[in-house]
Structures are given as C-alpha cells and as structure tokens.
Write an enzyme that holds these catalytic residues in place. Structure first.
Site, PDB file in Angstrom:
ATOM      1  CG  HIS A  56      -0.442   0.091   2.524  1.00 26.65           C
ATOM      2  ND1 HIS A  56       0.392  -0.869   3.065  1.00 26.65           N
ATOM      3  CD2 HIS A  56      -0.586   1.043   3.482  1.00 26.65           C
ATOM      4  CE1 HIS A  56       0.720  -0.509   4.298  1.00 26.65           C
ATOM      5  NE2 HIS A  56       0.145   0.651   4.572  1.00 26.65           N
ATOM      6  CG  HIS A  58      -0.111   4.407   4.649  1.00 24.60           C
ATOM      7  ND1 HIS A  58      -0.852   3.600   5.474  1.00 24.60           N
ATOM      8  CD2 HIS A  58      -0.981   5.331   4.158  1.00 24.60           C
ATOM      9  CE1 HIS A  58      -2.105   4.017   5.492  1.00 24.60           C
ATOM     10  NE2 HIS A  58      -2.219   5.073   4.690  1.00 24.60           N
ATOM     11  CG  ASP A  60       4.482   3.179   7.539  1.00 24.04           C
ATOM     12  OD1 ASP A  60       3.602   3.683   6.815  1.00 24.04           O
ATOM     13  OD2 ASP A  60       4.272   2.200   8.280  1.00 24.04           O
ATOM     14  CG  HIS A  61       4.128   0.174   4.428  1.00 22.42           C
ATOM     15  ND1 HIS A  61       4.069  -1.140   4.814  1.00 22.42           N
ATOM     16  CD2 HIS A  61       3.614   0.894   5.455  1.00 22.42           C
ATOM     17  CE1 HIS A  61       3.518  -1.213   6.025  1.00 22.42           C
ATOM     18  NE2 HIS A  61       3.242   0.013   6.427  1.00 22.42           N
ATOM     19  CG  HIS A 114      -3.984   0.003   6.817  1.00 18.01           C
ATOM     20  ND1 HIS A 114      -3.953   0.627   8.032  1.00 18.01           N
ATOM     21  CD2 HIS A 114      -2.854   0.401   6.162  1.00 18.01           C
ATOM     22  CE1 HIS A 114      -2.865   1.377   8.117  1.00 18.01           C
ATOM     23  NE2 HIS A 114      -2.180   1.257   6.994  1.00 18.01           N
ATOM     24  CG  ASP A 133       0.474  -1.388   7.719  1.00 18.71           C
ATOM     25  OD1 ASP A 133       1.421  -2.164   7.958  1.00 18.71           O
ATOM     26  OD2 ASP A 133       0.596  -0.146   7.740  1.00 18.71           O
ATOM     27  CG  HIS A 171       3.733  -1.600  11.397  1.00 19.29           C
ATOM     28  ND1 HIS A 171       4.474  -0.468  11.614  1.00 19.29           N
ATOM     29  CD2 HIS A 171       3.001  -1.367  10.295  1.00 19.29           C
ATOM     30  CE1 HIS A 171       4.189   0.435  10.675  1.00 19.29           C
ATOM     31  NE2 HIS A 171       3.291  -0.089   9.855  1.00 19.29           N
TER      32      HIS A 171
HETATM   33 FE    FE Z   1       2.404   0.897   8.150  1.00 14.46          FE
HETATM   34 ZN    ZN Z   2      -0.098   1.707   6.523  1.00 20.46          ZN
END
Ligand code: FE
Ligand code: ZN
Length: 243
Positions: A56, A58, A60-61, A114, A133, A171
């Site tokens: 996805h 985001h 942080d990915h 998510h 996620d 995570h």
């Molecule tokens: Fe994440």
């Molecule tokens: Zn995420």
C-alpha cells in the site's frame, strides 16, 4: 522450498521483507519504508535487487523505493487501483494476478480495509504471505479508509491459506496487540501462552515475526471474530485501548 524470506527492520517498528528465489538468485524486497537498512540487507544478500513489491501507499512502506530503484534498477510492483498514489509502477497488478520472483510464483490478494487499494502477496511454494498492514500478529490494521466489512472480507481471504503460511506483516505491534487481545479473549489458553512468549521475546529484544497463520488462527481476536459486527466492535476497542 523455492524461496526464502527475511525480515529487515526499518524505522521504529516497520519490517521490510527480503525474498530470494533459490533457483535463480532473484531478489525482491517488500515495503521498503526506509532505504538505508534495506540497502544494507540487500548488499549482505549479494548486492542485487530485482523487484520491489508494495502492499500500500503509506510512506512507512514506500519511502525507500526511489533510492533502491535507482541503485539496483529494481522493477516496482503495486496495485493498479492505487497507481496514482504509489511510486511509479513498472507492473500494476489486480487482485488474482500472478507475480514472479525468478521461478517462484505469487498471487495478488485483494486486501482492503487499512487502505482501499491495499493488496497482499502470497507465495505458496515458500509459504510466504506478505500482508502489509492488513494482518498483524494478534491484530489487524487500523481502518483508515475501509469499513469493518472490508477488513472482515480481507481477513476471510487469508484464513483459508495453509496453517504453515508465514505471516510477514508490516509492523512489530505484537506486544501491544497481545495486551489488548488478552482483554478480548481472557479465557483463551493458547493466547495466554503466546502472550507470555511475546512479552519474553520483546523484553529480550527479539522479533515476533514471522508467525504461522495456524498460530494466529488460534490466538488473533480479529481472525477469531465470527461476524462483521464482532470485528467492528473489537477494532473500535483496540482504537481506544491504552495499554
Ligand atoms: Fe504501516
Ligand atoms: Zn499503513
């Protein structure tokens, strides 16, 4: 086994996942949220990166994507539905499509909740599930875009996978998830035992992932939820949990 998988810790609590096809040496990295630790892992694995898989959009990915793409010439694979907000894709995939790491084939699984365009990747030969996620150990992703019904359906597509499937989640949230899960399933002996193991692992600085799907099926309240209503109730409880 045709493919191996290895966790690469990124940022404060993210994991990227490094996969290697044994037959060809082809290397893929899933969800590089940060370039430096991923590049260090790729160099240790032989200094190559052929593919970047994205679950996805985001940051942080995906924040490590451009540096890794530029250094290794890796091809980037992600959901066509989210092509407008993912880094530029070389292969835009739909649920049900096949992705290939060397000779290892994986399947794209629709995984909304998510985010709406979230996908998971499942590689039967290595028992590897890259679920971003959507599914965490003892938890599931926050419903930032989708509904409880979306997440219920997404999890229902993962539940039938073989029990030995390795859940490779985005995570390290397992300790906080365990504390919450114990409030939802106080009588679940398998959960109690797992929670104790998780607390011990984290106290010793060890990872709790990957974990098998079979273990999660016995202990994860979100997989044990039998209805959309129940999942919605538990998700709301976790959102408000301070523990
Ligand atoms: Fe994440
Ligand atoms: Zn995420």
């Amino acid at each position: 086994m045709t493919v191996t998988v290895q966790a690469v810790p990124c940022l404060s609590d993210n994991y990227a996942w490094l996969m290697r096809d044994m037959a060809t040496g082809t290397i893929a990295i899933c969800d590089p949220g940060e370039a430096a630790p991923v590049i260090a892992a790729l160099e240790a694995a032989g200094g190559r990166c052929d593919l970047i898989l994205l679950t996805h959009h985001h940051g942080d990915h995906v924040n490590g994507v451009e540096e890794i793409r530029a250094k290794y010439g890796a091809k980037v694979i992600g959901a066509q539905a989210d092509a407008h907000r993912l880094p530029p894709l070389d292969q835009a995939v739909l649920p049900g499509d096949t992705v290939r790491i060397g000779e290892t084939e994986g399947r794209v699984i629709d995984s909304p909740g998510h985010t709406l365009g979230h996908v998971a990747f499942y590689f039967p030969d290595g028992d590897v599930l890259l679920c971003g996620d959507t599914l965490f150990s003892l938890g599931c992703g926050r419903l930032l875009e989708g509904t409880p019904a979306d997440m219920f359906r997404a999890l229902s597509l993962l539940k039938p996978l073989p029990t030995q499937t390795l859940v490779c989640a985005g995570h390290e949230y397992t300790e906080s998830n365990a504390r919450f899960a114990l409030t939802v399933e106080p009588g679940n002996a398998a959960l109690r035992a797992k929670a104790d193991a998780v607390f011990a692992a984290r106290a010793a600085g060890r990872r709790t992932l990957p974990v098998t799907l079979g273990e999660e099926m016995r202990t994860n309240p979100f997989l044990l939820a039998g209805s959309v209503e129940r999942l919605a109730e538990i998700r709301a409880g976790k959102d408000n949990f301070r523990g």
